[in-house]
Every structure is written in C-alpha cells, then in structure tokens.
Design a protein around this motif. Structure first.
Motif, PDB file in Angstrom:
ATOM      1  N   MET A  87       0.842  -1.178   0.000  1.00 14.47           N
ATOM      2  CA  MET A  87       0.000   0.000   0.000  1.00 14.47           C
ATOM      3  C   MET A  87       0.886   1.239   0.000  1.00 14.47           C
ATOM      4  N   ILE A  88       0.320   2.349  -0.441  1.00 15.34           N
ATOM      5  CA  ILE A  88       1.092   3.576  -0.578  1.00 15.34           C
ATOM      6  C   ILE A  88       0.222   4.768  -0.224  1.00 15.34           C
ATOM      7  N   TRP A  89       0.861   5.787   0.321  1.00 19.56           N
ATOM      8  CA  TRP A  89       0.242   7.090   0.526  1.00 19.56           C
ATOM      9  C   TRP A  89       0.943   8.071  -0.413  1.00 19.56           C
ATOM     10  N   VAL A  90       0.152   8.818  -1.160  1.00 19.81           N
ATOM     11  CA  VAL A  90       0.714   9.837  -2.040  1.00 19.81           C
ATOM     12  C   VAL A  90      -0.035  11.143  -1.804  1.00 19.81           C
ATOM     13  N   ARG A  91       0.519  12.223  -2.308  1.00 22.22           N
ATOM     14  CA  ARG A  91      -0.168  13.493  -2.202  1.00 22.22           C
ATOM     15  C   ARG A  91       0.048  14.285  -3.485  1.00 22.22           C
ATOM     16  N   GLN A  92      -0.876  15.194  -3.715  1.00 22.50           N
ATOM     17  CA  GLN A  92      -0.763  16.066  -4.871  1.00 22.50           C
ATOM     18  C   GLN A  92      -1.099  17.485  -4.440  1.00 22.50           C
ATOM     19  N   ALA A  93      -0.090  18.319  -4.452  1.00 20.73           N
ATOM     20  CA  ALA A  93      -0.276  19.721  -4.111  1.00 20.73           C
ATOM     21  C   ALA A  93      -0.753  20.472  -5.343  1.00 20.73           C
ATOM     22  N   PRO A  94      -1.379  21.617  -5.144  1.00 17.04           N
ATOM     23  CA  PRO A  94      -1.870  22.400  -6.285  1.00 17.04           C
ATOM     24  C   PRO A  94      -0.763  22.707  -7.290  1.00 17.04           C
ATOM     25  N   GLY A  95      -1.007  22.369  -8.537  1.00 16.28           N
ATOM     26  CA  GLY A  95      -0.046  22.660  -9.580  1.00 16.28           C
ATOM     27  C   GLY A  95       1.147  21.735  -9.632  1.00 16.28           C
ATOM     28  N   LYS A  96       1.143  20.707  -8.810  1.00 13.48           N
ATOM     29  CA  LYS A  96       2.285  19.790  -8.778  1.00 13.48           C
ATOM     30  C   LYS A  96       1.838  18.370  -9.102  1.00 13.48           C
ATOM     31  N   GLU A  97       2.799  17.532  -9.420  1.00 14.16           N
ATOM     32  CA  GLU A  97       2.502  16.130  -9.683  1.00 14.16           C
ATOM     33  C   GLU A  97       2.337  15.371  -8.360  1.00 14.16           C
ATOM     34  N   ARG A  98       1.673  14.239  -8.472  1.00 13.88           N
ATOM     35  CA  ARG A  98       1.549  13.377  -7.294  1.00 13.88           C
ATOM     36  C   ARG A  98       2.926  12.871  -6.891  1.00 13.88           C
ATOM     37  N   GLU A  99       3.121  12.783  -5.595  1.00 13.95           N
ATOM     38  CA  GLU A  99       4.388  12.269  -5.087  1.00 13.95           C
ATOM     39  C   GLU A  99       4.135  11.291  -3.958  1.00 13.95           C
ATOM     40  N   ALA A 100       4.967  10.290  -3.907  1.00 15.43           N
ATOM     41  CA  ALA A 100       4.833   9.287  -2.854  1.00 15.43           C
ATOM     42  C   ALA A 100       5.262   9.877  -1.519  1.00 15.43           C
ATOM     43  N   VAL A 101       4.492   9.599  -0.509  1.00 17.93           N
ATOM     44  CA  VAL A 101       4.776  10.083   0.841  1.00 17.93           C
ATOM     45  C   VAL A 101       5.334   8.953   1.705  1.00 17.93           C
ATOM     46  N   SER A 102       4.641   7.834   1.686  1.00 19.83           N
ATOM     47  CA  SER A 102       5.070   6.684   2.471  1.00 19.83           C
ATOM     48  C   SER A 102       4.271   5.468   2.034  1.00 19.83           C
ATOM     49  N   GLY A 103       4.574   4.352   2.638  1.00 20.04           N
ATOM     50  CA  GLY A 103       3.825   3.145   2.316  1.00 20.04           C
ATOM     51  C   GLY A 103       4.420   1.931   2.975  1.00 20.04           C
ATOM     52  N   VAL A 104       3.797   0.822   2.714  1.00 13.22           N
ATOM     53  CA  VAL A 104       4.260  -0.455   3.250  1.00 13.22           C
ATOM     54  C   VAL A 104       4.296  -1.462   2.114  1.00 13.22           C
ATOM     55  N   GLY A 105       5.425  -2.141   1.971  1.00 12.70           N
ATOM     56  CA  GLY A 105       5.543  -3.125   0.918  1.00 12.70           C
ATOM     57  C   GLY A 105       4.843  -4.425   1.267  1.00 12.70           C
ATOM     58  N   SER A 106       4.745  -5.290   0.284  1.00  5.74           N
ATOM     59  CA  SER A 106       4.102  -6.584   0.516  1.00  5.74           C
ATOM     60  C   SER A 106       4.879  -7.427   1.519  1.00  5.74           C
ATOM     61  N   ASP A 107       6.136  -7.062   1.736  1.00  5.38           N
ATOM     62  CA  ASP A 107       6.969  -7.761   2.708  1.00  5.38           C
ATOM     63  C   ASP A 107       6.852  -7.165   4.105  1.00  5.38           C
ATOM     64  N   GLY A 108       6.017  -6.147   4.247  1.00  3.98           N
ATOM     65  CA  GLY A 108       5.808  -5.524   5.546  1.00  3.98           C
ATOM     66  C   GLY A 108       6.761  -4.401   5.872  1.00  3.98           C
ATOM     67  N   ASN A 109       7.723  -4.146   5.003  1.00  2.25           N
ATOM     68  CA  ASN A 109       8.675  -3.074   5.256  1.00  2.25           C
ATOM     69  C   ASN A 109       8.057  -1.712   4.962  1.00  2.25           C
ATOM     70  N   SER A 110       8.349  -0.754   5.827  1.00  2.48           N
ATOM     71  CA  SER A 110       7.835   0.594   5.655  1.00  2.48           C
ATOM     72  C   SER A 110       8.768   1.410   4.772  1.00  2.48           C
TER      73      SER A 110
END
Length: 123
Positions: free
Chosen positions: A33-56
């Motif tokens: 799973m992943i958390w991303v964000r998109q600020a006004p006028g900017k592209e989406r960027e990854a913020v954080s997440g957890v891999g299928s292996d459980g690593n953050s």
C-alpha cells in the motif's frame, strides 16, 4: 475494490493529522500500500507506504514526521503526519496493489486508489 479515505481537513501549522484508509474487496495485510499526495499545480508524489513484505517506506522529505500504522481487524491503514506545514497542503490518496512484490514509488504501478482527501495547513 474500494479504498475510502477519511481524516482530512483544515489544520494549523505545527499540528498533527491522522488519515485513515479503509478497504473493501482488498486486504491490506500481505499486500503493498502507498500514501501519495498532490499539491496544487504539482505532480503526485509518494509520501510513504508499506511493501508486501511488511517493510515501511517513507519519502526523505517526510522522515521524522510520518507514522504509518494499520489495524488488520478493521482492514484500515493510517497515516499520521506531525509538525504540519503549509507546504503539506495537498490532496492525499492511498493506494494498493495485490500483485506487487515489495514496494514501488512508481505511481503507475499501483492498481487501486482512493478518492483522495484534502489536507489544508494554515500558517
């Protein structure tokens, strides 16, 4: 599959915020799973997440301010952001994927996305 976010809103700089992402038709446990964000006028960027292996995974610009957690019984993941600043203002999304091995910051690799929630930080 449906990912539903909640917890966004207007906060003052320096405060914390905790976003929730609940899923139906998709199980966070054991999947990436992943958390991303998109600020006004900017592209989406990854913020954080957890891999299928459980690593953050946490983006460098967010390290020290972000905590990712989950409640498997509720099939819900959480993103807490501390010390919010106006530059954190964005629409935040959660994403998931069932076929991913590990984790990917390439947003095109993800299959499922939430509707997004607005986070606005006032100075």
């Amino acid at each position: 599959v449906q990912l539903v976010e909640s917890g966004g809103g207007l906060v003052q700089a320096g405060q914390s915020l905790k976003l929730s992402c609940s899923a139906s038709g998709f199980t966070f446990e054991g999947n990436a799973m992943i958390w991303v964000r998109q600020a006004p006028g900017k592209e989406r960027e990854a913020v954080s997440g957890v891999g299928s292996d459980g690593n953050s995974h946490i983006a460098t610009f967010m390290k020290g301010r972000v905590t990712v957690s989950s409640d498997n019984a509720k099939n819900t993941v959480y993103l807490q952001i501390d010390s919010l600043a106006p530059e954190d203002t964005a629409v935040y999304y959660c994403g998931g994927d069932t076929g991913m091995f590990g984790f990917s910051r390439f947003l095109g690799a993800w299959t499922y996305w939430s509707q997004g929630t607005q986070v606005t930080v006032s100075s």
